[in-house]
Design an enzyme around this catalytic site. Structure first.
Site, PDB file in Angstrom:
ATOM      1  N   SER A 144       0.869  -1.184   0.000  1.00 33.99           N
ATOM      2  CA  SER A 144       0.000   0.000   0.000  1.00 33.99           C
ATOM      3  C   SER A 144       0.898   1.223   0.000  1.00 33.99           C
ATOM      4  O   SER A 144       2.016   1.186   0.531  1.00 33.99           O
ATOM      5  CB  SER A 144      -0.876   0.023   1.252  1.00 33.99           C
ATOM      6  OG  SER A 144      -1.509   1.289   1.390  1.00 33.99           O
ATOM      7  N   TYR A 158      -1.996  -0.891  10.250  1.00 38.85           N
ATOM      8  CA  TYR A 158      -2.085  -1.156   8.807  1.00 38.85           C
ATOM      9  C   TYR A 158      -0.832  -0.658   8.098  1.00 38.85           C
ATOM     10  O   TYR A 158      -0.223  -1.385   7.294  1.00 38.85           O
ATOM     11  CB  TYR A 158      -3.336  -0.480   8.243  1.00 38.85           C
ATOM     12  CG  TYR A 158      -3.556  -0.744   6.774  1.00 38.85           C
ATOM     13  CD1 TYR A 158      -4.086  -1.960   6.344  1.00 38.85           C
ATOM     14  CD2 TYR A 158      -3.240   0.217   5.813  1.00 38.85           C
ATOM     15  CE1 TYR A 158      -4.294  -2.208   4.988  1.00 38.85           C
ATOM     16  CE2 TYR A 158      -3.448  -0.024   4.468  1.00 38.85           C
ATOM     17  CZ  TYR A 158      -3.975  -1.240   4.050  1.00 38.85           C
ATOM     18  OH  TYR A 158      -4.168  -1.488   2.719  1.00 38.85           O
TER      19      TYR A 158
HETATM   20  N1  LIG Z   1      -8.671  -0.455  -1.665  1.00 31.05           N
HETATM   21  C1  LIG Z   1      -7.652   0.338  -1.433  1.00 31.05           C
HETATM   22  O1  LIG Z   1      -7.775   1.566  -1.503  1.00 31.05           O
HETATM   23  C2  LIG Z   1      -6.304  -0.242  -1.105  1.00 31.05           C
HETATM   24  C3  LIG Z   1      -5.198   0.617  -1.063  1.00 31.05           C
HETATM   25  C4  LIG Z   1      -3.946   0.114  -0.797  1.00 31.05           C
HETATM   26  C5  LIG Z   1      -3.775  -1.247  -0.596  1.00 31.05           C
HETATM   27  N2  LIG Z   1      -4.847  -2.078  -0.629  1.00 31.05           N
HETATM   28  C6  LIG Z   1      -4.590  -3.511  -0.461  1.00 31.05           C
HETATM   29  O2  LIG Z   1      -5.152  -4.204  -1.545  1.00 31.05           O
HETATM   30  C7  LIG Z   1      -5.447  -5.549  -1.163  1.00 31.05           C
HETATM   31  C8  LIG Z   1      -6.866  -5.897  -1.547  1.00 31.05           C
HETATM   32  O3  LIG Z   1      -7.744  -5.052  -0.862  1.00 31.05           O
HETATM   33  P1  LIG Z   1      -9.184  -4.612  -1.404  1.00 31.05           P
HETATM   34  O4  LIG Z   1      -9.223  -3.146  -1.343  1.00 31.05           O
HETATM   35  O5  LIG Z   1      -9.493  -5.320  -2.670  1.00 31.05           O
HETATM   36  O6  LIG Z   1     -10.072  -5.140  -0.181  1.00 31.05           O
HETATM   37  P2  LIG Z   1     -11.308  -6.120  -0.053  1.00 31.05           P
HETATM   38  O7  LIG Z   1     -11.674  -6.057   1.377  1.00 31.05           O
HETATM   39  O8  LIG Z   1     -12.319  -5.847  -1.081  1.00 31.05           O
HETATM   40  O9  LIG Z   1     -10.656  -7.550  -0.380  1.00 31.05           O
HETATM   41  C9  LIG Z   1      -9.809  -8.202   0.526  1.00 31.05           C
HETATM   42  C10 LIG Z   1     -10.099  -9.687   0.453  1.00 31.05           C
HETATM   43  O10 LIG Z   1      -9.217 -10.355   1.367  1.00 31.05           O
HETATM   44  C11 LIG Z   1      -9.968 -11.361   2.031  1.00 31.05           C
HETATM   45  N3  LIG Z   1      -9.340 -11.712   3.299  1.00 31.05           N
HETATM   46  C12 LIG Z   1      -9.319 -10.956   4.439  1.00 31.05           C
HETATM   47  N4  LIG Z   1      -8.701 -11.639   5.413  1.00 31.05           N
HETATM   48  C13 LIG Z   1      -8.344 -12.849   4.881  1.00 31.05           C
HETATM   49  C14 LIG Z   1      -7.674 -13.973   5.396  1.00 31.05           C
HETATM   50  N5  LIG Z   1      -7.283 -14.036   6.681  1.00 31.05           N
HETATM   51  N6  LIG Z   1      -7.436 -15.009   4.563  1.00 31.05           N
HETATM   52  C15 LIG Z   1      -7.855 -14.970   3.276  1.00 31.05           C
HETATM   53  N7  LIG Z   1      -8.509 -13.933   2.740  1.00 31.05           N
HETATM   54  C16 LIG Z   1      -8.744 -12.877   3.542  1.00 31.05           C
HETATM   55  C17 LIG Z   1     -11.353 -10.772   2.210  1.00 31.05           C
HETATM   56  O11 LIG Z   1     -12.316 -11.756   2.462  1.00 31.05           O
HETATM   57  C18 LIG Z   1     -11.540 -10.058   0.886  1.00 31.05           C
HETATM   58  O12 LIG Z   1     -12.127 -10.907  -0.072  1.00 31.05           O
HETATM   59  C19 LIG Z   1      -5.163  -5.591   0.336  1.00 31.05           C
HETATM   60  O13 LIG Z   1      -3.852  -6.103   0.530  1.00 31.05           O
HETATM   61  C20 LIG Z   1      -5.220  -4.153   0.747  1.00 31.05           C
HETATM   62  O14 LIG Z   1      -4.491  -3.901   1.925  1.00 31.05           O
HETATM   63  C21 LIG Z   1      -6.113  -1.611  -0.867  1.00 31.05           C
END
Ligand SMILES: NC(=O)c1ccc[n+]([C@@H]2O[C@H](COP(=O)([O-])OP(=O)(O)OC[C@H]3O[C@@H](n4cnc5c(N)ncnc54)[C@H](O)[C@@H]3O)[C@@H](O)[C@H]2O)c1
Length: 251
Positions: A144, A158
């Protein structure tokens, strides 16, 4: 255009958000995809979307913080599709947005168990499989921008967890480059997913004001980066963590 025909791609956290979009994108480009998540309904939806488009996918319920389940995931991938070529360690949680002195012990454990240990457990099994196959491989860890810049009070767990993902990515790249195993990362900025929506209290204006491109990204922006990073076009890229962030890290 990247062609992943004959390749096997594993995506964790693929039941939702950018993991789901990326899993669908890899399948659209010919890969057979193993979808891993704790969310069974969302995982089934991802598989159904892939199959409806003529692709090949399977779901394995996996909690990435559980090392036995992570080992079983890689075993299931190989048992189902014969090998592993690309692994995207994407599953994570945001955790609570709270000042450090107020964190509950369980929350501290959960963020590091899932976001950090989950990546270590994943890479350990994926790297072992790549070494067994003996013909390289690619790991993409999803970090991130908050792993580089601590912007929001309350984001300590985080942000620290994502800094660890960046360090783990670089360390693994160093250790496995001689085996033609590339380990790269993506540092997303704000991307329109359920995770971001859960953390946004206004109409998105505050977040947009922090982004030079003044817009929130989509899962497709991340999928495009992942496709390129996993492709032979990026053969000389390892240890790099690519910001896909609308310029968030530019200042
Ligand atoms: N959305 C943003 O703005 C953003 C920004 C920077 C980084 N990220 C990173 O991107 C990645 C995806 O995030 P997203 O925004 O698509 O979120 P999201 O919540 O839509 O998807 C995350 C997925 O991870 C799964 N998950 C959570 N804990 C788990 C576990 N213990 N085992 C297996 N699966 C698990 C959830 O069920 C979900 O399907 C993450 O690493 C997040 O930190 C997101």
């Amino acid at each position: 255009m990247s062609d992943f025909t004959g390749k096997v791609v594993l995506v964790t956290g693929a039941a939702s958000g950018m993991g789901q979009t990326t899993a669908v994108a890899f399948a659209r480009h010919g890969a057979r995809v193993m979808v891993a998540d704790v969310n069974e309904a969302g995982g089934a939806e991802t598989v159904a979307r892939i199959q409806a488009a003529g692709g090949t996918a399977a779901f394995q319920r996996t909690n990435v913080s559980n090392p036995e389940q992570v080992a079983a995931l890689v075993e299931a991938t190989v048992a189902t599709f014969g090998r592993l070529d690309v692994a995207m360690n994407n599953a994570a949680i945001l955790g609570p947005w709270t000042a450090i002195a107020d964190h509950a012990t369980a929350d501290i454990h959960a963020v590091f168990d899932i976001n950090v240990k989950g990546v270590v457990f994943g890479m350990r099994q994926q790297l072992a499989q790549f070494l067994k196959q003996g013909d390289g491989g690619v790991i993409i860890n999803v970090a991130s921008v908050q792993g580089y810049r601590v912007v929001f009070p309350g984001s300590s767990l985080y942000a620290a967890s994502k800094s660890a993902v960046i360090a783990l990515t670089k360390a693994a790249a160093l250790e496995y480059g001689a085996h033609n195993i590339r380990v790269v990362g993506i540092a997303p900025g704000p991307i329109d997913t359920p995770m971001l929506r859960s953390a946004t209290t206004d109409d998105g204006s505050m977040i947009k004001s922090l982004v030079p491109l003044h817009t929130i990204g989509t899962g497709d922006d991340i999928a495009e980066a992942a496709l390129w990073l996993a492709s032979p076009a990026a053969r000389y890229v390892t240890g790099a963590v690519l910001p896909v962030d609308g310029g968030f890290l530019a200042p």
